[in-house]
Every structure is written in structure tokens, then in C-alpha cells.
Design an enzyme around this catalytic site. Structure first.
Site, short mmCIF file in Angstrom:
data_model
loop_
_atom_site.label_atom_id
_atom_site.label_comp_id
_atom_site.label_asym_id
_atom_site.label_seq_id
_atom_site.Cartn_x
_atom_site.Cartn_y
_atom_site.Cartn_z
N GLY A 1 24.52 -15.17 34.06
CA GLY A 1 24.58 -16.04 35.23
C GLY A 1 23.46 -17.06 35.20
N GLY B 1 20.33 -18.16 35.74
CA GLY B 1 19.04 -17.57 36.08
C GLY B 1 17.96 -18.60 36.36
N ARG B 2 18.21 -19.81 35.94
CA ARG B 2 17.19 -20.84 36.17
C ARG B 2 17.80 -22.23 36.33
NH1 ARG B 2 14.57 -22.40 30.51
NH2 ARG B 2 16.22 -21.74 29.12
N LYS C 1 18.54 -27.87 36.01
CA LYS C 1 18.04 -26.75 35.18
C LYS C 1 16.53 -26.63 35.36
CE LYS C 1 18.76 -25.02 30.47
NZ LYS C 1 19.55 -25.27 29.24
N ARG D 1 21.52 -31.94 34.38
CA ARG D 1 22.64 -31.95 33.42
C ARG D 1 23.92 -32.35 34.12
NH1 ARG D 1 23.05 -26.60 30.14
NH2 ARG D 1 23.73 -25.68 32.09
N ARG E 1 31.96 -21.43 31.42
CA ARG E 1 31.73 -20.99 30.04
C ARG E 1 32.74 -19.91 29.68
NH1 ARG E 1 25.60 -21.21 30.09
NH2 ARG E 1 25.15 -22.44 31.93
N ASP F 1 28.24 -17.09 26.18
CA ASP F 1 27.87 -17.68 27.47
C ASP F 1 27.37 -19.12 27.29
OD1 ASP F 1 25.77 -15.93 26.24
OD2 ASP F 1 24.49 -17.02 27.63
N ASN F 2 27.16 -19.54 26.07
CA ASN F 2 26.74 -20.92 25.84
C ASN F 2 27.88 -21.79 25.33
OD1 ASN F 2 24.16 -20.30 26.63
ND2 ASN F 2 23.39 -19.98 24.55
N ASP G 1 24.34 -26.10 26.54
CA ASP G 1 23.17 -25.23 26.57
C ASP G 1 22.31 -25.37 25.31
OD1 ASP G 1 22.94 -24.15 29.03
OD2 ASP G 1 23.22 -22.08 28.44
P1 AMP Z 1 19.77 -19.30 27.53
O1 AMP Z 1 19.11 -18.62 26.36
O2 AMP Z 1 19.02 -20.48 28.07
O3 AMP Z 1 21.21 -19.64 27.24
O4 AMP Z 1 19.77 -18.24 28.72
C1 AMP Z 1 20.36 -16.97 28.66
C2 AMP Z 1 20.31 -16.33 30.02
O5 AMP Z 1 18.95 -16.13 30.43
C3 AMP Z 1 20.95 -17.13 31.13
O6 AMP Z 1 21.51 -16.23 32.06
C4 AMP Z 1 19.77 -17.87 31.72
O7 AMP Z 1 19.99 -18.27 33.05
C5 AMP Z 1 18.69 -16.82 31.63
N1 AMP Z 1 17.35 -17.42 31.55
C6 AMP Z 1 16.80 -18.09 30.50
N2 AMP Z 1 15.55 -18.48 30.79
C7 AMP Z 1 15.27 -18.04 32.03
C8 AMP Z 1 14.14 -18.13 32.89
N3 AMP Z 1 13.01 -18.75 32.51
N4 AMP Z 1 14.24 -17.56 34.11
C9 AMP Z 1 15.34 -16.92 34.51
N5 AMP Z 1 16.44 -16.81 33.74
C10 AMP Z 1 16.42 -17.37 32.52
MG MG Z 2 22.68 -20.24 28.18
#
Ligand code: AMP
Ligand code: MG
Length: 486
Positions: free
Chosen positions: A90, A92-93, A113, A176, A183, A252-253, A262
Site C-alpha cells: 500500500g 506507505g509514503r 510522494k 507524480r 498496480r 506492486d511496481n 515507481d
Molecule cells: P518501493 O520500494 O518504493 O516500491 O516501496 C515498497 C513499499 O514500501 C511500498 O508499500 C511503499 O509505500 C513502502 N515504503 C517505501 N519507503 C517507505 C518509507 N520511507 N516510509 C513508509 N513506507 C515506505
Molecule cells: Mg513501489
């Protein structure tokens, strides 16, 4: 033209309700400053570039202000990360601020983002650092300019808010734009939680908003899956033809629209190396450059699995089997364009593979080779390019086959050169270039990132005075270690 504060919102995804996303307000970053803006992305929202000068611009894109019609939501999804299923990911940021309808009637998701913690942050701080925000911004707009389907980026804002990674850094946000943020992992979430009624509701939403033509088909969900397979075949063909390595092809990407999505530790190849692994955290090379093709198919199989409550499994399997041949057709078409040919010949694949092997053996710069080949084709001499190869016999044999094939293709050398320059970028987003402008931006100097963005938004044009951006990396720039943590 519209004014920034006067955008038209129609938040279709938010209306799906709390099973699909959670209402969360952006958590602002301190003392926001606008780092870089894409006028081309602003045009998608009918915004004049001068709007970026206004005070409210930085406030809106650093989470301090919100349009009254925006409905910020964190989306829920899951997905396969490095081959293993993660049941709950989901946003997360990042937050889907809302969907803007432009004057042409197109919908654009505004996704901020780095907007702070959400129910999906797990252990994370909800933030994005300046370097990764700049990297996402530059790549989004550059891939689009190269003709590679991608999410877009409107701007980056920097701040004085501290963030801890390997060292202390500062928080930033990137805005973005995409026509959808759904996704593969959205479908997987509802499939693996066995909420098949919600899976169907998601499917209906995606069909109605993004694949309307499929609704005319006898089996709309199967038609949608076929469209996703086709778009991904075309997307991955572009990545392979242009030397783009995504780095984190977790399901998820992967965008349901078949766009590059992503951005993390991506890279464009400098020296050609099919085995290149751009993600420092990818120990096994699951997402190496040449693995992107089978991994895309693997991800499509994961999506197909999630669609089994809606479509007969044999039909999904049969559709999935279209991926490789479609990919191969697109890839060959793109490579023929890069080599200057209009026609196709049964021997082209072998000729291309031989060239790549020679480039690999001699560590030849992938992008510059094709650009120079266009000039050499006009001069009818490959003498300069020959210097880059160690296997001279091998190169000569290839060059003579290339000349024969090009002569058979017909047309004048001048025409071929023009065509090739329209297919072979002079400027490519190399990691060392990104690193240089990031270093400057971290010191508060945004002029270099703005200049690099401007150069990379016209990658096929000769840009006198900017030739240094077309150079191969210095030794330090070949070995940059970029990982997931950003
Ligand atoms: P990503 O590697 O950016 O595709 O992220 C994978 C998952 O980790 C997704 O659910 C993101 O929302 C979460 N995520 C990545 N970085 C952070 C962060 N700094 N804080 C909270 N969630 C994160
Ligand atoms: Mg991602």
C-alpha cells in the site's frame, strides 16, 4: 489555461470507498522550496509554466495546502517482492491527492510522494529523500521524451525536514502524474484476501475508467488482460531497446496501464552489459537487464492468477503466451529503427544479437554507439566506431553484413542518418549525470538539475553547448551503488 488553484477534480478512485483506500492528510515538509518543474507535465493539467513561480505552488506540492476538491487517499495493495508474496503493502509514503480532469477530458492522478506516514507505512517514516525524488522526476520526464511509456512528474520540492537513511538527509516530495495508479498488486490484494466481490469492483472500475474498449468484447476481463499483456510487451521492448534497467520489478511496481512506474535504483546502461544489475540490493540478479523480459512475463502471470475468479484459467494462460512473441516483434521493430532500416529481414535478429555480443565483449557505450552509427552511416565509414572494439575481425564481419543489409534496405545515406537520429538519443539519463545534479541540489544549487532536465527533455536534438551531457561516464560514475532505500 487554468490557474493552479482552479483545477477540476473528479475523484473516482476515492469514491470506491474505504476498502480500497484510506483518507490521510499530507504531512507537510518544512520550508519548502521548488527544486525543478516540468513545463510539459504542467501542460497536461492546462497549467501555464509561470504558475510555478507563485507562492501557492510550493505550498500545494509540499503538503501545506490542499485544493478544496482534493480527497487525499492512501491506496491499499499487496504484491510479489523479489519473488515472495507480501500480503500488505500500500501507499506507505505517497498519497493520491485526487484526479484532475483537463480541458481535453483526460483524467490525471495527482500523487504526492513523500507525503508522510499512512496506515501502510509499516516501519517506514513516510518520507522520500531529495536524491530519490530528483531521480524519479528526471527519469519520468526523460523516458516520456524518449517515447517510452511512463508516469510523469510535475515537480520536486525540497525542505529542511531531516530524514534518516544511511546518514541524515532531507525530506523532499515529488508530484507524480499518471492516468491511473492501479498496480498489478491491487488485484493481488483482493485476490489473496479472498474478497472476490471487491476484486470484481476493482476490475469494473479499471475497465470503465481505462479500458472502455474492452467492455465491447464478449469477455471484458479477458480482453483487459490481453491489453495489459500487449502493453507490457511493448513497454519492455522499449526498455530493452534503449538500455533501461528498472531495478525493482516487483508486481506492486507494475502499472496496470503498462507504463514505467515507481522509479527506484534504475539505470540506463552505459557500457552494454546484458547481465547488468542496477539495484545494489538485488543480490541474485533477479532484476538484471536481460531478466527483465522473463520477469515481466512472471509478473503478468501473477496478475493472471489474481484474475482467475473473473476469467477462465485456460484463457488467461493462452493470452499470457502471447507475451514473448509480441515482445520479440516490438523489440525487433525498435532495433531496426535504431539501425536505420525500414524493411525487415529474416536475418535481422541474428545481426542484432551479434552486434550486442560484440558490444558486450568490448564494453562499448550502448547509447553513443547508435548515435554515432547514424553519422557513420552518412559518411559510409565505420572507422571511428571500429576503434571501440577489441575483436576487430568480429567487428569488420558485422560491419560488412550491416552495410549489405543497409544497402538492401534502400534510400539515401542522408535519409538514413535523419531517421537514425530520430530514433537514437544523443542525450541519455546516465547515473553519473543524475548524481552530479543531486550533489549540487543537496548543497542548495538547483541550476544543474534544471539544466539537465531541460537537456534530457529533448534527447534526440543536437543541443550546441551541451555536448558534455553526451559523454561517457568518468571512472567514478561507472560504479555508483544505488539501492532500494530512499
Ligand atoms: P518501493 O520500494 O518504493 O516500491 O516501496 C515498497 C513499499 O514500501 C511500498 O508499500 C511503499 O509505500 C513502502 N515504503 C517505501 N519507503 C517507505 C518509507 N520511507 N516510509 C513508509 N513506507 C515506505
Ligand atoms: Mg513501489
Amino acid at each position: 489555461m487554468k490557474s493552479l488553484t482552479d483545477l477540476t477534480f473528479d475523484n473516482r478512485f476515492a469514491r470506491l470507498g474505504d476498502a480500497f483506500s484510506t483518507h490521510v492528510l499530507p504531512d507537510p515538509i518544512a520550508e519548502p522550496r521548488v527544486v525543478v518543474v516540468s513545463p510539459a507535465a504542467m501542460a497536461l493539467l492546462d497549467l501555464d509554466p509561470s504558475e510555478a513561480e507563485s507562492e501557492v505552488f510550493a505550498q500545494l506540492f509540499a503538503g501545506h495546502k490542499l485544493w478544496s476538491d482534493a480527497e487525499p487517499r492512501a491506496m491499499v495493495y499487496s504484491g510479489h517482492q523479489f519473488g515472495g508474496y507480501n500480503p500488505r503493502l500500500g501507499d506507505g509514503r505517497g498519497l493520491l491527492l485526487g484526479e484532475v480532469v483537463n480541458q481535453a477530458g483526460e483524467y490525471w492522478d495527482l500523487h504526492l510522494k513523500g507525503a508522510g506516514q499512512t496506515p501502510y507505512s509499516r516501519m517506514g517514516d513516510g518520507r522520500a529523500v531529495l536524491r530519490s525524488s530528483i531521480r524519479e522526476f528526471l527519469a519520468s520526464e526523460h523516458l516520456h521524451a524518449l517515447g517510452i511509456p511512463s508516469s510523469r512528474a510535475l515537480c520536486v520540492t525540497a525542505s529542511s525536514t531531516p530524514v534518516w537513511r544511511e546518514k541524515q538527509e532531507s525530506a523532499a516530495m515529488v508530484l507524480r502524474l499518471a492516468q491511473s495508479h492501479v498496480r498489478f498488486g491491487h488485484f493481488e490484494y483482493f485476490y489473496y484476501t479472498q474478497q472476490h466481490d471487491l476484486l470484481k469492483q476493482l476490475g469494473e472500475h479499471v475497465l470503465g475508467c481505462h479500458f472502455r474498449a474492452c467492455l465491447e468484447q464478449p469477455e471484458p476481463y479477458l480482453a483487459m488482460f490481453r491489453e495489459v499483456v500487449e502493453r507490457n510487451a511493448e513497454l519492455i521492448a522499449h526498455w530493452q531497446a534503449y538500455g533501461f534497467c528498472h531495478g525493482v520489478m516487483n508486481s506492486d511496481n507494475m502499472s496496470i496501464l503498462g507504463i514505467t512506474f515507481d522509479y527506484g535504483p534504475y539505470a540506463f546502461l552505459d557500457d552494454f552489459d546484458a547481465r547488468h544489475i542496477c539495484n545494489h540490493s538485488d543480490d541474485t540478479g533477479r532484476y538484471s537487464f536481460s531478466n527483465q523480459v522473463p520477469i515481466a512475463q512472471w509478473n503478468l502471470a501473477a496478475l493472471g492468477q489474481a484474475l482467475t475468479p473473473l476469467v477462465e484459467v485456460d484463457a488467461l494462460r493462452e493470452t499470457l503466451s502471447l507475451f514473448l512473441p509480441l515482445y520479440q516483434t516490438h523489440y525487433l521493430d525498435l532495433m531496426r529503427r535504431r539501425l536505420g532500416w525500414l524493411s525487415s529481414d529474416a536475418g535481422d535478429d541474428a545481426l542484432i544479437q551479434r552486434l550486442l555480443q560484440l558490444m558486450q565483449d568490448s564494453a562499448v557505450d550502448y547509447s553513443n554507439f547508435f548515435r554515432e552509427l547514424g553519422d557513420s552511416a552518412a559518411e559510409q565509414s565505420l572507422a571511428r566506431l571500429r576503434e571501440d572494439f577489441t575483436d576487430l575481425q568480429g567487428f569488420d564481419a558485422w560491419a560488412s553484413a550491416y552495410r549489405i543489409r543497409s544497402a538492401q534496405d534502400g534510400g539515401t545515406q542522408a535519409e538514413r542518418r535523419t531517421r537514425m537520429h530520430a530514433a537514437n538519443p544523443k542525450y541519455i539519463l546516465r547515473n553519473y549525470l543524475a548524481q552530479q545534479v543531486i550533489d549540487a541540489a543537496e548543497q542548495g544549487d538547483y541550476a544543474p538539475v534544471r539544466e539537465l532536465h531541460a537537456v534530457l527533455s529533448r534527447p534526440f536534438d543536437e543541443q550546441p553547448g551541451f555536448e558534455r551531457y553526451a559523454q561517457r561516464p568518468p571512472e567514478w560514475g561507472k560504479h555508483l551503488e544505488i539501492s532500494c532505500s530512499s
